[in-house]
Design an enzyme around this catalytic site. Structure first.
Site, short mmCIF file in Angstrom:
data_model
loop_
_atom_site.label_atom_id
_atom_site.label_comp_id
_atom_site.label_asym_id
_atom_site.label_seq_id
_atom_site.Cartn_x
_atom_site.Cartn_y
_atom_site.Cartn_z
N SER A 41 1.09 -1.14 0.03
CA SER A 41 -0.03 -0.11 -0.01
C SER A 41 0.89 1.24 0.06
O SER A 41 1.94 1.40 0.67
CB SER A 41 -0.82 0.10 1.35
N CYS A 42 0.66 2.15 -0.81
CA CYS A 42 1.31 3.37 -1.03
C CYS A 42 0.41 4.60 -0.93
O CYS A 42 -1.00 4.43 -1.08
CB CYS A 42 2.27 3.69 -2.15
N PRO A 43 0.80 5.90 -0.35
CA PRO A 43 -0.30 7.00 -0.46
C PRO A 43 -1.20 7.13 -1.71
O PRO A 43 -2.39 7.47 -1.27
CB PRO A 43 0.90 8.06 -0.26
N GLY A 47 -1.78 4.86 -4.04
CA GLY A 47 -2.33 3.95 -4.56
C GLY A 47 -2.28 3.70 -5.95
O GLY A 47 -3.08 2.77 -6.66
N THR A 52 2.19 0.92 -5.11
CA THR A 52 1.62 -0.41 -4.46
C THR A 52 1.74 -1.59 -5.61
O THR A 52 1.79 -2.78 -4.88
CB THR A 52 0.16 0.01 -4.30
#
Length: 456
Positions: A8-10, A12, A16
Protein backbone atom coordinates in the site's frame (compact mmCIF):
# COMPACT_ATOMS: atom_id res chain seq x y z
CA UNK A 1 7.08 -22.08 1.63
CA UNK A 2 3.92 -20.01 1.62
CA UNK A 3 3.97 -16.28 2.42
CA UNK A 4 1.37 -13.54 2.38
CA UNK A 5 1.91 -9.84 1.87
CA UNK A 6 0.16 -6.48 1.76
CA UNK A 7 1.32 -3.54 -0.33
CA UNK A 8 0.00 0.00 0.00
CA UNK A 9 1.34 3.43 -0.98
CA UNK A 10 -0.13 6.90 -0.38
CA UNK A 11 -1.51 7.38 -3.90
CA UNK A 12 -2.35 3.72 -4.46
CA UNK A 13 -1.27 4.05 -8.08
CA UNK A 14 2.28 2.93 -8.71
CA UNK A 15 4.30 1.86 -5.65
CA UNK A 16 1.49 -0.44 -4.49
CA UNK A 17 1.54 -2.57 -7.62
CA UNK A 18 5.27 -2.33 -8.30
CA UNK A 19 6.01 -3.67 -4.82
CA UNK A 20 3.49 -6.49 -5.30
CA UNK A 21 5.02 -7.45 -8.62
CA UNK A 22 8.55 -7.37 -7.20
CA UNK A 23 7.56 -9.72 -4.37
CA UNK A 24 5.81 -12.09 -6.76
CA UNK A 25 8.81 -12.22 -9.11
CA UNK A 26 11.21 -12.79 -6.21
CA UNK A 27 9.03 -15.59 -4.82
CA UNK A 28 8.99 -17.37 -8.18
CA UNK A 29 12.77 -17.10 -8.45
CA UNK A 30 13.20 -18.59 -4.96
CA UNK A 31 10.63 -21.32 -5.50
CA UNK A 32 8.18 -20.03 -2.89
CA UNK A 33 4.46 -19.26 -3.01
CA UNK A 34 3.20 -15.78 -2.11
CA UNK A 35 -0.17 -14.09 -2.19
CA UNK A 36 -0.13 -10.30 -2.21
CA UNK A 37 -3.10 -8.17 -1.19
CA UNK A 38 -2.91 -4.75 -2.84
CA UNK A 39 -4.57 -1.81 -1.12
CA UNK A 40 -4.58 0.63 -4.02
CA UNK A 41 -6.62 3.47 -5.44
CA UNK A 42 -9.19 1.04 -6.89
CA UNK A 43 -9.73 -0.62 -3.53
CA UNK A 44 -8.47 -3.81 -1.92
CA UNK A 45 -7.68 -6.58 -4.39
CA UNK A 46 -6.58 -10.19 -3.91
CA UNK A 47 -7.85 -10.16 -0.31
CA UNK A 48 -6.05 -12.51 2.08
CA UNK A 49 -8.34 -15.20 3.45
CA UNK A 50 -8.13 -17.00 6.82
CA UNK A 51 -6.91 -20.05 4.90
CA UNK A 52 -4.07 -18.03 3.38
CA UNK A 53 -3.02 -16.79 6.81
CA UNK A 54 -3.19 -20.27 8.32
CA UNK A 55 -0.77 -21.62 5.69
CA UNK A 56 1.66 -18.68 5.72
CA UNK A 57 5.05 -18.80 7.44
CA UNK A 58 5.24 -15.01 7.70
CA UNK A 59 3.50 -11.80 6.69
CA UNK A 60 5.28 -9.11 4.70
CA UNK A 61 3.76 -5.62 4.90
CA UNK A 62 5.30 -3.27 2.35
CA UNK A 63 3.41 -0.06 3.01
CA UNK A 64 3.83 3.67 3.37
CA UNK A 65 0.40 4.09 4.95
CA UNK A 66 -1.20 2.66 8.06
CA UNK A 67 -2.27 -0.97 7.58
CA UNK A 68 -4.58 -2.82 9.95
CA UNK A 69 -2.50 -5.67 11.39
CA UNK A 70 -5.19 -7.14 13.65
CA UNK A 71 -5.64 -10.08 11.24
CA UNK A 72 -2.06 -11.14 11.83
CA UNK A 73 -2.15 -11.48 15.62
CA UNK A 74 0.40 -14.05 16.71
CA UNK A 75 2.06 -14.25 13.29
CA UNK A 76 5.56 -13.19 12.32
CA UNK A 77 5.25 -9.82 10.59
CA UNK A 78 8.00 -8.11 8.60
CA UNK A 79 7.15 -4.48 7.95
CA UNK A 80 8.99 -2.27 5.44
CA UNK A 81 8.23 0.51 2.96
CA UNK A 82 7.08 -0.16 -0.58
CA UNK A 83 10.38 1.24 -1.79
CA UNK A 84 12.31 -1.39 0.18
CA UNK A 85 10.24 -4.13 -1.43
CA UNK A 86 10.83 -2.73 -4.90
CA UNK A 87 14.57 -2.35 -4.35
CA UNK A 88 15.32 -5.70 -2.71
CA UNK A 89 12.42 -8.13 -2.82
CA UNK A 90 14.81 -11.11 -2.81
CA UNK A 91 16.48 -9.92 0.39
CA UNK A 92 13.09 -9.26 1.96
CA UNK A 93 11.88 -12.78 1.20
CA UNK A 94 15.15 -14.21 2.50
CA UNK A 95 14.49 -12.47 5.81
CA UNK A 96 10.98 -13.90 5.82
CA UNK A 97 12.34 -17.40 5.19
CA UNK A 98 14.79 -17.07 8.10
CA UNK A 99 12.30 -15.40 10.45
CA UNK A 100 11.51 -17.32 13.60
CA UNK A 101 7.89 -18.14 14.30
CA UNK A 102 6.15 -15.85 16.75
CA UNK A 103 4.85 -17.15 20.02
CA UNK A 104 3.44 -13.81 21.02
CA UNK A 105 -0.16 -13.37 22.07
CA UNK A 106 -2.33 -11.09 19.90
CA UNK A 107 -1.83 -8.23 22.35
CA UNK A 108 1.94 -8.61 22.15
CA UNK A 109 2.22 -8.96 18.39
CA UNK A 110 5.50 -7.57 17.13
CA UNK A 111 6.74 -6.36 13.80
CA UNK A 112 10.16 -6.88 12.32
CA UNK A 113 12.09 -5.06 9.66
CA UNK A 114 12.33 -1.56 11.10
CA UNK A 115 15.24 -0.38 13.23
CA UNK A 116 14.00 0.62 16.62
CA UNK A 117 15.55 4.06 16.42
CA UNK A 118 13.50 4.88 13.36
CA UNK A 119 10.17 3.77 14.81
CA UNK A 120 8.95 7.22 15.79
CA UNK A 121 9.99 8.85 12.54
CA UNK A 122 8.46 6.07 10.47
CA UNK A 123 5.25 6.17 12.49
CA UNK A 124 4.79 9.91 12.03
CA UNK A 125 5.48 9.60 8.31
CA UNK A 126 3.01 6.74 7.97
CA UNK A 127 0.30 8.67 9.78
CA UNK A 128 0.84 11.66 7.51
CA UNK A 129 0.90 9.53 4.36
CA UNK A 130 -2.29 7.75 5.41
CA UNK A 131 -4.01 11.12 5.62
CA UNK A 132 -2.55 12.17 2.28
CA UNK A 133 -3.63 8.91 0.63
CA UNK A 134 -7.26 9.51 1.61
CA UNK A 135 -7.03 13.19 0.65
CA UNK A 136 -5.59 12.78 -2.85
CA UNK A 137 -8.77 11.36 -4.49
CA UNK A 138 -10.69 14.43 -3.29
CA UNK A 139 -8.00 16.71 -4.71
CA UNK A 140 -7.86 14.92 -8.05
CA UNK A 141 -11.64 14.64 -8.42
CA UNK A 142 -12.12 18.27 -7.42
CA UNK A 143 -9.45 19.58 -9.76
CA UNK A 144 -10.62 17.63 -12.79
CA UNK A 145 -14.29 18.47 -12.24
CA UNK A 146 -13.44 22.16 -11.95
CA UNK A 147 -11.44 21.89 -15.18
CA UNK A 148 -14.34 20.17 -16.95
CA UNK A 149 -16.67 22.85 -15.61
CA UNK A 150 -14.49 25.50 -17.24
CA UNK A 151 -14.32 23.43 -20.44
CA UNK A 152 -18.11 23.22 -20.76
CA UNK A 153 -19.08 26.58 -19.32
CA UNK A 154 -16.19 28.91 -20.05
CA UNK A 155 -13.96 30.86 -17.73
CA UNK A 156 -16.95 32.49 -15.98
CA UNK A 157 -18.88 29.25 -15.51
CA UNK A 158 -19.67 30.08 -11.88
CA UNK A 159 -21.82 33.01 -13.03
CA UNK A 160 -24.37 30.66 -14.66
CA UNK A 161 -25.99 28.75 -11.77
CA UNK A 162 -27.70 25.50 -12.71
CA UNK A 163 -25.91 25.04 -16.01
CA UNK A 164 -24.14 21.76 -16.81
CA UNK A 165 -20.72 23.36 -16.56
CA UNK A 166 -21.54 25.15 -13.30
CA UNK A 167 -22.84 21.89 -11.79
CA UNK A 168 -19.54 20.16 -12.55
CA UNK A 169 -17.67 23.19 -11.23
CA UNK A 170 -19.69 23.16 -7.97
CA UNK A 171 -19.12 19.43 -7.49
CA UNK A 172 -15.39 20.03 -7.86
CA UNK A 173 -15.49 22.85 -5.33
CA UNK A 174 -17.36 20.56 -2.91
CA UNK A 175 -14.63 17.92 -3.28
CA UNK A 176 -12.00 20.57 -2.56
CA UNK A 177 -13.95 21.72 0.50
CA UNK A 178 -13.71 18.19 1.94
CA UNK A 179 -10.00 17.83 1.23
CA UNK A 180 -8.71 19.49 4.40
CA UNK A 181 -11.17 17.84 6.84
CA UNK A 182 -10.44 14.43 5.31
CA UNK A 183 -6.70 14.95 5.79
CA UNK A 184 -7.16 15.69 9.48
CA UNK A 185 -9.61 12.80 9.92
CA UNK A 186 -7.40 10.12 8.44
CA UNK A 187 -4.18 11.22 10.09
CA UNK A 188 -6.08 10.79 13.35
CA UNK A 189 -7.52 7.49 12.08
CA UNK A 190 -4.02 6.19 11.42
CA UNK A 191 -3.02 7.00 14.99
CA UNK A 192 -6.13 6.04 16.95
CA UNK A 193 -8.24 3.97 14.53
CA UNK A 194 -11.94 4.80 14.05
CA UNK A 195 -12.36 6.85 17.26
CA UNK A 196 -9.91 9.37 15.79
CA UNK A 197 -12.01 10.17 12.72
CA UNK A 198 -14.56 12.46 14.38
CA UNK A 199 -12.18 14.80 16.27
CA UNK A 200 -9.73 14.72 13.37
CA UNK A 201 -12.38 15.71 10.85
CA UNK A 202 -13.80 18.42 13.12
CA UNK A 203 -10.29 19.79 13.66
CA UNK A 204 -9.67 19.74 9.91
CA UNK A 205 -12.98 21.49 9.22
CA UNK A 206 -12.16 24.22 11.72
CA UNK A 207 -8.73 24.56 10.10
CA UNK A 208 -10.36 24.98 6.69
CA UNK A 209 -12.61 27.74 8.02
CA UNK A 210 -10.25 29.68 10.27
CA UNK A 211 -7.45 30.21 7.75
CA UNK A 212 -4.97 27.68 9.14
CA UNK A 213 -5.75 25.45 6.16
CA UNK A 214 -3.74 22.44 5.12
CA UNK A 215 -1.00 22.83 7.75
CA UNK A 216 -3.57 23.41 10.47
CA UNK A 217 -5.37 20.22 9.45
CA UNK A 218 -2.11 18.28 9.65
CA UNK A 219 -1.49 19.48 13.19
CA UNK A 220 -5.15 18.88 14.05
CA UNK A 221 -4.96 15.31 12.80
CA UNK A 222 -1.98 14.47 14.97
CA UNK A 223 -3.44 16.29 17.96
CA UNK A 224 -6.78 14.49 17.58
CA UNK A 225 -5.17 11.07 17.24
CA UNK A 226 -2.98 11.40 20.28
CA UNK A 227 -5.81 13.02 22.26
CA UNK A 228 -7.95 9.94 21.66
CA UNK A 229 -5.10 7.66 22.72
CA UNK A 230 -4.67 9.70 25.90
CA UNK A 231 -8.38 9.50 26.71
CA UNK A 232 -8.38 5.72 26.22
CA UNK A 233 -5.32 5.38 28.44
CA UNK A 234 -6.23 7.65 31.33
CA UNK A 235 -10.02 7.43 31.57
CA UNK A 236 -11.09 4.11 33.03
CA UNK A 237 -14.76 3.34 33.58
CA UNK A 238 -16.34 0.41 35.42
CA UNK A 239 -17.03 -2.57 33.18
CA UNK A 240 -20.74 -1.85 33.26
CA UNK A 241 -20.10 1.58 31.70
CA UNK A 242 -17.31 0.72 29.26
CA UNK A 243 -19.79 0.61 26.39
CA UNK A 244 -20.14 4.38 26.75
CA UNK A 245 -16.50 5.01 25.82
CA UNK A 246 -16.68 4.59 22.01
CA UNK A 247 -20.14 6.10 21.52
CA UNK A 248 -20.17 8.93 24.05
CA UNK A 249 -17.06 9.66 26.12
CA UNK A 250 -14.36 9.53 23.41
CA UNK A 251 -16.20 11.36 20.58
CA UNK A 252 -17.64 14.10 22.79
CA UNK A 253 -14.56 14.73 24.92
CA UNK A 254 -12.02 14.49 22.07
CA UNK A 255 -14.09 16.77 19.82
CA UNK A 256 -14.49 19.33 22.59
CA UNK A 257 -10.76 19.29 23.23
CA UNK A 258 -10.02 19.69 19.51
CA UNK A 259 -12.41 22.60 19.21
CA UNK A 260 -10.65 24.40 22.06
CA UNK A 261 -7.19 23.58 20.71
CA UNK A 262 -8.02 24.79 17.19
CA UNK A 263 -9.42 28.10 18.42
CA UNK A 264 -7.04 28.94 21.26
CA UNK A 265 -3.79 27.10 20.48
CA UNK A 266 -3.36 25.83 16.91
CA UNK A 267 -5.46 28.16 14.81
CA UNK A 268 -3.74 31.53 15.18
CA UNK A 269 -0.11 30.42 14.72
CA UNK A 270 -1.00 28.29 11.70
CA UNK A 271 -3.08 31.08 10.18
CA UNK A 272 -0.21 33.54 10.62
CA UNK A 273 2.22 31.10 9.05
CA UNK A 274 -0.10 30.50 6.07
CA UNK A 275 -0.59 34.22 5.56
CA UNK A 276 3.16 34.84 5.60
CA UNK A 277 3.83 31.94 3.25
CA UNK A 278 1.16 33.14 0.82
CA UNK A 279 2.61 36.65 0.87
CA UNK A 280 6.11 35.28 0.17
CA UNK A 281 4.92 33.14 -2.72
CA UNK A 282 2.95 36.04 -4.15
CA UNK A 283 6.08 38.18 -4.07
CA UNK A 284 8.09 35.68 -6.09
CA UNK A 285 8.55 36.56 -9.74
CA UNK A 286 11.19 36.21 -12.43
CA UNK A 287 14.45 34.76 -11.10
CA UNK A 288 13.08 34.01 -7.64
CA UNK A 289 10.12 32.12 -9.10
CA UNK A 290 12.50 30.11 -11.27
CA UNK A 291 14.55 29.24 -8.19
CA UNK A 292 11.45 27.95 -6.43
CA UNK A 293 10.63 25.88 -9.52
CA UNK A 294 14.14 24.44 -9.55
CA UNK A 295 13.85 23.42 -5.90
CA UNK A 296 10.43 21.85 -6.38
CA UNK A 297 11.64 20.04 -9.50
CA UNK A 298 14.62 18.54 -7.73
CA UNK A 299 12.39 17.44 -4.84
CA UNK A 300 9.99 15.67 -7.21
CA UNK A 301 12.83 13.63 -8.72
CA UNK A 302 14.82 13.03 -5.55
CA UNK A 303 12.96 9.96 -4.30
CA UNK A 304 10.28 9.50 -6.99
CA UNK A 305 7.22 9.10 -4.81
CA UNK A 306 8.92 9.02 -1.41
CA UNK A 307 8.65 11.54 1.45
CA UNK A 308 10.47 14.39 -0.34
CA UNK A 309 8.47 13.89 -3.54
CA UNK A 310 5.21 13.75 -1.57
CA UNK A 311 6.11 16.91 0.35
CA UNK A 312 6.49 18.83 -2.91
CA UNK A 313 3.34 17.29 -4.39
CA UNK A 314 1.25 18.00 -1.29
CA UNK A 315 2.53 21.60 -1.30
CA UNK A 316 1.39 21.92 -4.91
CA UNK A 317 -1.96 20.22 -4.30
CA UNK A 318 -2.68 22.56 -1.40
CA UNK A 319 -2.02 25.53 -3.68
CA UNK A 320 -4.88 24.54 -6.02
CA UNK A 321 -7.33 23.73 -3.24
CA UNK A 322 -9.09 27.06 -3.66
CA UNK A 323 -9.79 26.32 -7.31
CA UNK A 324 -7.43 29.04 -8.49
CA UNK A 325 -4.69 28.44 -11.10
CA UNK A 326 -1.39 27.53 -9.44
CA UNK A 327 2.13 28.07 -10.76
CA UNK A 328 3.45 25.83 -7.97
CA UNK A 329 1.27 22.88 -8.99
CA UNK A 330 2.24 23.41 -12.61
CA UNK A 331 5.94 23.18 -11.76
CA UNK A 332 5.37 20.14 -9.55
CA UNK A 333 3.45 18.23 -12.20
CA UNK A 334 5.80 18.97 -15.09
CA UNK A 335 8.82 18.08 -12.95
CA UNK A 336 7.27 14.80 -11.87
CA UNK A 337 6.72 13.79 -15.49
CA UNK A 338 10.39 14.18 -16.44
CA UNK A 339 12.11 11.20 -14.68
CA UNK A 340 10.24 8.33 -16.38
CA UNK A 341 10.20 10.16 -19.74
CA UNK A 342 13.93 10.87 -19.54
CA UNK A 343 14.71 7.25 -18.74
CA UNK A 344 12.50 6.07 -21.60
CA UNK A 345 14.31 8.42 -23.98
CA UNK A 346 17.72 7.36 -22.68
CA UNK A 347 16.95 3.68 -23.32
CA UNK A 348 16.31 4.64 -26.95
CA UNK A 349 19.35 6.92 -27.28
CA UNK A 350 21.91 4.50 -25.79
CA UNK A 351 20.63 0.94 -26.11
CA UNK A 352 24.02 -0.57 -25.27
CA UNK A 353 23.82 0.84 -21.75
CA UNK A 354 20.61 -0.98 -20.85
CA UNK A 355 19.70 -4.64 -20.66
CA UNK A 356 16.89 -5.99 -22.81
CA UNK A 357 14.67 -6.10 -19.72
CA UNK A 358 15.43 -2.43 -18.95
CA UNK A 359 14.73 -1.39 -22.53
CA UNK A 360 11.34 -3.13 -22.37
CA UNK A 361 10.60 -1.41 -19.06
CA UNK A 362 11.63 1.86 -20.66
CA UNK A 363 8.76 1.55 -23.14
CA UNK A 364 6.25 1.53 -20.30
CA UNK A 365 7.86 4.68 -18.89
CA UNK A 366 6.60 6.70 -21.86
CA UNK A 367 3.02 6.15 -20.71
CA UNK A 368 3.89 6.49 -17.02
CA UNK A 369 5.71 9.77 -17.55
CA UNK A 370 2.97 11.29 -19.71
CA UNK A 371 0.48 10.30 -17.01
CA UNK A 372 2.51 11.99 -14.22
CA UNK A 373 3.47 8.73 -12.51
CA UNK A 374 7.02 9.46 -11.38
CA UNK A 375 7.40 6.03 -9.78
CA UNK A 376 8.19 4.46 -13.15
CA UNK A 377 11.77 5.65 -12.64
CA UNK A 378 12.26 3.72 -9.40
CA UNK A 379 13.56 0.38 -10.79
CA UNK A 380 16.22 2.21 -12.78
CA UNK A 381 17.22 4.41 -9.85
CA UNK A 382 17.36 1.39 -7.54
CA UNK A 383 19.67 -0.44 -9.96
CA UNK A 384 22.07 2.49 -10.45
CA UNK A 385 21.27 5.27 -7.94
CA UNK A 386 24.53 7.23 -8.16
CA UNK A 387 24.06 7.86 -11.87
CA UNK A 388 20.30 7.85 -12.33
CA UNK A 389 19.20 10.03 -9.41
CA UNK A 390 21.40 13.08 -10.11
CA UNK A 391 20.59 12.85 -13.82
CA UNK A 392 16.82 12.92 -13.38
CA UNK A 393 17.03 15.60 -10.68
CA UNK A 394 18.86 17.93 -13.10
CA UNK A 395 16.19 17.59 -15.78
CA UNK A 396 13.31 17.93 -13.34
CA UNK A 397 14.88 21.06 -11.88
CA UNK A 398 15.20 22.50 -15.41
CA UNK A 399 11.55 21.75 -16.16
CA UNK A 400 10.33 23.23 -12.87
CA UNK A 401 12.46 26.34 -13.28
CA UNK A 402 11.26 27.02 -16.85
CA UNK A 403 7.63 26.48 -15.86
CA UNK A 404 7.84 28.96 -12.98
CA UNK A 405 9.93 31.47 -14.92
CA UNK A 406 7.27 31.72 -17.64
CA UNK A 407 4.44 31.84 -15.11
CA UNK A 408 2.64 28.75 -16.37
CA UNK A 409 -0.27 27.78 -14.11
CA UNK A 410 -2.60 24.82 -13.82
CA UNK A 411 -5.88 24.23 -11.98
CA UNK A 412 -5.72 20.44 -11.66
CA UNK A 413 -3.42 18.44 -9.36
CA UNK A 414 -2.99 15.38 -11.55
CA UNK A 415 -3.56 13.93 -15.00
CA UNK A 416 -0.27 14.65 -16.73
CA UNK A 417 -0.33 15.58 -20.38
CA UNK A 418 -3.85 14.22 -20.84
CA UNK A 419 -5.49 17.23 -19.14
CA UNK A 420 -3.60 19.84 -21.15
CA UNK A 421 -6.12 19.70 -24.00
CA UNK A 422 -8.95 20.86 -21.71
CA UNK A 423 -9.55 24.60 -22.25
CA UNK A 424 -8.46 26.95 -19.46
CA UNK A 425 -6.63 24.23 -17.49
CA UNK A 426 -3.14 25.55 -18.26
CA UNK A 427 -1.97 29.09 -18.90
CA UNK A 428 1.16 29.69 -21.02
CA UNK A 429 0.73 26.24 -22.52
CA UNK A 430 3.54 26.45 -25.10
CA UNK A 431 6.29 27.31 -22.57
CA UNK A 432 4.85 24.62 -20.32
CA UNK A 433 5.26 21.95 -22.99
CA UNK A 434 8.72 23.30 -23.82
CA UNK A 435 9.63 22.93 -20.13
CA UNK A 436 8.68 19.26 -20.29
CA UNK A 437 10.62 18.67 -23.50
CA UNK A 438 13.69 20.56 -22.26
CA UNK A 439 13.77 18.77 -18.90
CA UNK A 440 13.36 15.38 -20.54
CA UNK A 441 16.13 15.98 -23.07
CA UNK A 442 18.52 17.35 -20.44
CA UNK A 443 18.01 14.39 -18.10
CA UNK A 444 18.15 11.82 -20.89
CA UNK A 445 21.35 13.35 -22.27
CA UNK A 446 23.10 13.46 -18.90
CA UNK A 447 21.98 9.94 -18.08
CA UNK A 448 23.08 8.59 -21.44
CA UNK A 449 26.55 10.07 -20.91
CA UNK A 450 27.12 8.90 -17.34
CA UNK A 451 25.64 5.41 -17.66
CA UNK A 452 28.13 2.60 -18.20
CA UNK A 453 27.66 0.05 -21.00
CA UNK A 454 25.97 -3.15 -19.86
CA UNK A 455 29.19 -5.13 -20.32
CA UNK A 456 30.87 -3.00 -17.66
Amino acid sequence: MKFVAITSCPTGIAHTYMAAEALQVAAREMGHDIKVETQGSVGVENVLTPEDLAQAKAVIIAADTSVDKSRFAGMTVIEVSTKDAIKDALGLLTRAVNAKGSSKSPADQVTQGKPEGKETKTGVYKHLMTGVSYMIPFVVAGGLLIALGFAFGGIYVYEVPGSFGETLFSAGKAAFALMVPVLGAYIAFSIADRPGIVPGMIGGLIAANNGSGFLGAMVAGFAAGYTVLAIKKFIKLPKSLQGLMPILIIPVLSTAIMGLLMVYVIGKPMTSFNTGLAAWLTSLSGTNAALLGIILGAMMAFDMGGPVNKAAYTFGAASVASGNPSAIMAAVMISGMVPPLAIALSTVMTKTKYTLEEREAGKANWALGLSFITEGAIPFAAADPLRVMPSIMIGSAVAGGISMAFGSTIIVPHGGIWVLAIPHVVTNLVPYILALVAGTIVSASVLSVVKKPVSE
